[in-house]
Design a protein around this motif. Structure first.
Motif, PDB file in Angstrom:
ATOM      1  N   LEU A  41       0.822  -1.202   0.000  1.00 57.87           N
ATOM      2  CA  LEU A  41       0.000   0.000   0.000  1.00 57.87           C
ATOM      3  C   LEU A  41       0.856   1.250   0.000  1.00 57.87           C
ATOM      4  O   LEU A  41       1.733   1.408   0.827  1.00 57.87           O
ATOM      5  N   VAL A  42       0.606   2.128  -0.940  1.00 56.46           N
ATOM      6  CA  VAL A  42       1.156   3.479  -0.902  1.00 56.46           C
ATOM      7  C   VAL A  42      -0.042   4.371  -0.635  1.00 56.46           C
ATOM      8  O   VAL A  42      -0.872   4.599  -1.501  1.00 56.46           O
ATOM      9  N   ARG A  43      -0.130   4.865   0.581  1.00 60.89           N
ATOM     10  CA  ARG A  43      -1.352   5.549   1.004  1.00 60.89           C
ATOM     11  C   ARG A  43      -1.375   6.993   0.507  1.00 60.89           C
ATOM     12  O   ARG A  43      -0.535   7.796   0.871  1.00 60.89           O
ATOM     13  N   PRO A  44      -2.341   7.352  -0.333  1.00 66.07           N
ATOM     14  CA  PRO A  44      -2.475   8.729  -0.775  1.00 66.07           C
ATOM     15  C   PRO A  44      -3.200   9.553   0.276  1.00 66.07           C
ATOM     16  O   PRO A  44      -3.796   9.023   1.206  1.00 66.07           O
ATOM     17  N   GLU A  45      -3.137  10.843   0.124  1.00 71.61           N
ATOM     18  CA  GLU A  45      -3.921  11.705   1.000  1.00 71.61           C
ATOM     19  C   GLU A  45      -5.395  11.551   0.644  1.00 71.61           C
ATOM     20  O   GLU A  45      -5.759  11.549  -0.533  1.00 71.61           O
ATOM     21  N   PRO A  46      -6.268  11.397   1.635  1.00 71.67           N
ATOM     22  CA  PRO A  46      -7.691  11.260   1.341  1.00 71.67           C
ATOM     23  C   PRO A  46      -8.223  12.483   0.593  1.00 71.67           C
ATOM     24  O   PRO A  46      -7.859  13.617   0.918  1.00 71.67           O
ATOM     25  N   ASP A  47      -9.063  12.245  -0.430  1.00 68.60           N
ATOM     26  CA  ASP A  47      -9.634  13.380  -1.135  1.00 68.60           C
ATOM     27  C   ASP A  47     -10.836  13.911  -0.354  1.00 68.60           C
ATOM     28  O   ASP A  47     -11.254  13.350   0.652  1.00 68.60           O
ATOM     29  N   ALA A  48     -11.388  15.022  -0.835  1.00 72.28           N
ATOM     30  CA  ALA A  48     -12.467  15.695  -0.111  1.00 72.28           C
ATOM     31  C   ALA A  48     -13.696  14.806   0.018  1.00 72.28           C
ATOM     32  O   ALA A  48     -14.372  14.800   1.039  1.00 72.28           O
ATOM     33  N   ARG A  49     -13.997  14.005  -1.028  1.00 73.85           N
ATOM     34  CA  ARG A  49     -15.174  13.144  -0.978  1.00 73.85           C
ATOM     35  C   ARG A  49     -15.020  12.072   0.088  1.00 73.85           C
ATOM     36  O   ARG A  49     -15.963  11.744   0.803  1.00 73.85           O
ATOM     37  N   LEU A  50     -13.803  11.504   0.191  1.00 72.33           N
ATOM     38  CA  LEU A  50     -13.561  10.489   1.207  1.00 72.33           C
ATOM     39  C   LEU A  50     -13.665  11.099   2.599  1.00 72.33           C
ATOM     40  O   LEU A  50     -14.270  10.524   3.503  1.00 72.33           O
ATOM     41  N   SER A  51     -13.104  12.283   2.782  1.00 69.36           N
ATOM     42  CA  SER A  51     -13.172  12.942   4.089  1.00 69.36           C
ATOM     43  C   SER A  51     -14.616  13.177   4.508  1.00 69.36           C
ATOM     44  O   SER A  51     -14.971  13.005   5.678  1.00 69.36           O
ATOM     45  N   ALA A  52     -15.458  13.541   3.562  1.00 64.98           N
ATOM     46  CA  ALA A  52     -16.867  13.779   3.878  1.00 64.98           C
ATOM     47  C   ALA A  52     -17.550  12.494   4.315  1.00 64.98           C
ATOM     48  O   ALA A  52     -18.370  12.487   5.235  1.00 64.98           O
ATOM     49  N   ARG A  53     -17.210  11.382   3.669  1.00 62.69           N
ATOM     50  CA  ARG A  53     -17.794  10.095   4.047  1.00 62.69           C
ATOM     51  C   ARG A  53     -17.364   9.697   5.453  1.00 62.69           C
ATOM     52  O   ARG A  53     -18.152   9.176   6.239  1.00 62.69           O
ATOM     53  N   LEU A  54     -16.111   9.955   5.783  1.00 62.01           N
ATOM     54  CA  LEU A  54     -15.604   9.573   7.105  1.00 62.01           C
ATOM     55  C   LEU A  54     -16.244  10.400   8.207  1.00 62.01           C
ATOM     56  O   LEU A  54     -16.508   9.903   9.303  1.00 62.01           O
ATOM     57  N   GLU A  55     -16.524  11.661   7.937  1.00 57.70           N
ATOM     58  CA  GLU A  55     -17.132  12.536   8.939  1.00 57.70           C
ATOM     59  C   GLU A  55     -18.549  12.091   9.277  1.00 57.70           C
ATOM     60  O   GLU A  55     -19.065  12.411  10.351  1.00 57.70           O
ATOM     61  N   ASP A  56     -19.173  11.336   8.392  1.00 61.78           N
ATOM     62  CA  ASP A  56     -20.548  10.902   8.595  1.00 61.78           C
ATOM     63  C   ASP A  56     -20.648   9.651   9.463  1.00 61.78           C
ATOM     64  O   ASP A  56     -21.735   9.237   9.842  1.00 61.78           O
ATOM     65  N   LEU A  57     -19.506   9.055   9.807  1.00 59.71           N
ATOM     66  CA  LEU A  57     -19.509   7.827  10.604  1.00 59.71           C
ATOM     67  C   LEU A  57     -19.742   8.128  12.078  1.00 59.71           C
ATOM     68  O   LEU A  57     -19.236   9.110  12.617  1.00 59.71           O
ATOM     69  N   THR A  58     -20.468   7.254  12.739  1.00 59.11           N
ATOM     70  CA  THR A  58     -20.653   7.369  14.182  1.00 59.11           C
ATOM     71  C   THR A  58     -19.438   6.751  14.883  1.00 59.11           C
ATOM     72  O   THR A  58     -18.636   6.037  14.266  1.00 59.11           O
ATOM     73  N   ASP A  59     -19.307   7.018  16.180  1.00 58.58           N
ATOM     74  CA  ASP A  59     -18.200   6.439  16.947  1.00 58.58           C
ATOM     75  C   ASP A  59     -18.266   4.914  16.909  1.00 58.58           C
ATOM     76  O   ASP A  59     -17.237   4.240  16.800  1.00 58.58           O
ATOM     77  N   ARG A  60     -19.470   4.357  17.009  1.00 56.21           N
ATOM     78  CA  ARG A  60     -19.618   2.903  16.983  1.00 56.21           C
ATOM     79  C   ARG A  60     -19.207   2.330  15.639  1.00 56.21           C
ATOM     80  O   ARG A  60     -18.556   1.284  15.559  1.00 56.21           O
ATOM     81  N   GLU A  61     -19.557   3.016  14.545  1.00 56.74           N
ATOM     82  CA  GLU A  61     -19.182   2.555  13.215  1.00 56.74           C
ATOM     83  C   GLU A  61     -17.665   2.586  13.034  1.00 56.74           C
ATOM     84  O   GLU A  61     -17.090   1.707  12.378  1.00 56.74           O
ATOM     85  N   ARG A  62     -17.008   3.560  13.636  1.00 59.00           N
ATOM     86  CA  ARG A  62     -15.550   3.603  13.574  1.00 59.00           C
ATOM     87  C   ARG A  62     -14.935   2.434  14.347  1.00 59.00           C
ATOM     88  O   ARG A  62     -13.931   1.854  13.927  1.00 59.00           O
ATOM     89  N   GLU A  63     -15.551   2.099  15.486  1.00 62.74           N
ATOM     90  CA  GLU A  63     -15.077   0.944  16.251  1.00 62.74           C
ATOM     91  C   GLU A  63     -15.203  -0.333  15.431  1.00 62.74           C
ATOM     92  O   GLU A  63     -14.276  -1.163  15.403  1.00 62.74           O
ATOM     93  N   VAL A  64     -16.338  -0.491  14.781  1.00 63.74           N
ATOM     94  CA  VAL A  64     -16.561  -1.664  13.938  1.00 63.74           C
ATOM     95  C   VAL A  64     -15.553  -1.687  12.788  1.00 63.74           C
ATOM     96  O   VAL A  64     -15.001  -2.743  12.441  1.00 63.74           O
ATOM     97  N   TRP A  65     -15.286  -0.537  12.208  1.00 66.98           N
ATOM     98  CA  TRP A  65     -14.339  -0.434  11.101  1.00 66.98           C
ATOM     99  C   TRP A  65     -12.939  -0.875  11.525  1.00 66.98           C
ATOM    100  O   TRP A  65     -12.248  -1.612  10.819  1.00 66.98           O
ATOM    101  N   LEU A  66     -12.515  -0.431  12.699  1.00 63.91           N
ATOM    102  CA  LEU A  66     -11.201  -0.829  13.209  1.00 63.91           C
ATOM    103  C   LEU A  66     -11.117  -2.338  13.412  1.00 63.91           C
ATOM    104  O   LEU A  66     -10.101  -2.971  13.089  1.00 63.91           O
ATOM    105  N   LEU A  67     -12.182  -2.925  13.920  1.00 66.81           N
ATOM    106  CA  LEU A  67     -12.191  -4.371  14.138  1.00 66.81           C
ATOM    107  C   LEU A  67     -12.200  -5.125  12.806  1.00 66.81           C
ATOM    108  O   LEU A  67     -11.560  -6.176  12.677  1.00 66.81           O
ATOM    109  N   LEU A  68     -12.913  -4.589  11.812  1.00 67.41           N
ATOM    110  CA  LEU A  68     -12.875  -5.182  10.473  1.00 67.41           C
ATOM    111  C   LEU A  68     -11.455  -5.176   9.934  1.00 67.41           C
ATOM    112  O   LEU A  68     -10.990  -6.144   9.328  1.00 67.41           O
ATOM    113  N   ALA A  69     -10.752  -4.061  10.129  1.00 68.19           N
ATOM    114  CA  ALA A  69      -9.383  -3.933   9.636  1.00 68.19           C
ATOM    115  C   ALA A  69      -8.438  -4.914  10.325  1.00 68.19           C
ATOM    116  O   ALA A  69      -7.394  -5.265   9.773  1.00 68.19           O
ATOM    117  N   ASP A  70      -8.821  -5.366  11.512  1.00 69.76           N
ATOM    118  CA  ASP A  70      -8.030  -6.374  12.221  1.00 69.76           C
ATOM    119  C   ASP A  70      -8.420  -7.792  11.817  1.00 69.76           C
ATOM    120  O   ASP A  70      -7.908  -8.773  12.368  1.00 69.76           O
TER     121      ASP A  70
END
Length: 219
Positions: free
Chosen positions: A138-167
């Motif tokens: 992975l060469v991680r690019p800087e998130p674009d504006a559309r991606l940032s907007a999607r991330l801001e819409d996540l709840t704290d619980r959804e972020r927790e679930v996302w982290l566990l998915l990544a594991d």
């Protein structure tokens, strides 16, 4: 009945996969192909639930075939089939939208279980291998504006679930970690994938690294 399409250029391997499928009472062969272009045509014609897609095939490789299937609106869940020494192809396949990958060295008795898991909406991923793939390629690019907007819409619980998915956690494991029922976890995962704009759990894992939510080396 689960319909499975097999795309594999090696006749012996393809025949072996088909023979294993025929032993399962809840599965049937939707079709087969020996190159990527024929696989795209066959999948769009037969509408299988799961596609076993070899990474390296003539005419059109499995990665490009997967991209074309998703672009055409196919709802089939594509599972890349590869050998252990093709890590770079596997990562590119995950970026293309594959729902997981299986190694050709997979024990025969585990193949049917893996297909059922994929068909149910989960992913077949070995956490250690997935992490190594992402961190190495992975060469991680800087998130674009559309991606940032999607991330801001996540709840704290959804972020927790996302982290566990990544594991690489399964629904059952996430439920135990968060003290939630399987049904609740499934609802969180469904909403998370919708908000992220990805069609599979694998896509969510890749995006977790690309967005910077998870950084290479995290344990």
């Amino acid at each position: 009945m689960l319909k499975v399409f097999v795309a594999e250029d090696e006749a012996l391997v393809r025949g072996g996969l088909i023979a294993l499928l025929e032993l399962e009472p809840d599965m049937e062969l939707a079709g087969e192909a020996s190159d990527g272009a024929a696989a795209v045509e066959g999948v769009l014609r037969t509408h299988p639930d799961v596609v076993l897609m070899d990474v390296r095939m003539p005419v059109l490789d499995g990665i490009e075939a997967t991209k074309r299937l998703l672009a055409a609106g196919s709802r089939a869940r594509v599972v890349m089939v590869t050998t252990f020494d093709q890590d770079e192809y596997v990562y590119r396949a995950l970026q293309a939208g594959a729902s997981g990958f299986l190694l050709k060295a997979l024990a025969p008795e585990r193949l049917a279980a893996a297909i059922r898991t994929i068909a149910s909406g989960e992913s077949v991923l070995d956490p250690a291998l997935t992490r190594r793939l992402i961190e190495e390629y992975l060469v991680r690019p800087e998130p674009d504006a559309r991606l940032s907007a999607r991330l801001e819409d996540l709840t704290d619980r959804e972020r927790e679930v996302w982290l566990l998915l990544a594991d690489g956690k399964s629904n059952a494991e996430m439920g135990r970690d968060l003290f939630l029922s399987d049904a609740t976890i499934k609802s969180h995962v469904t909403r998370l994938l919708s908000k992220l704009g990805v069609r599979s759990r694998v896509g969510a894992v890749v995006l977790a690294y690309e967005s910077g939510l998870v950084r290479p080396g995290r344990r």
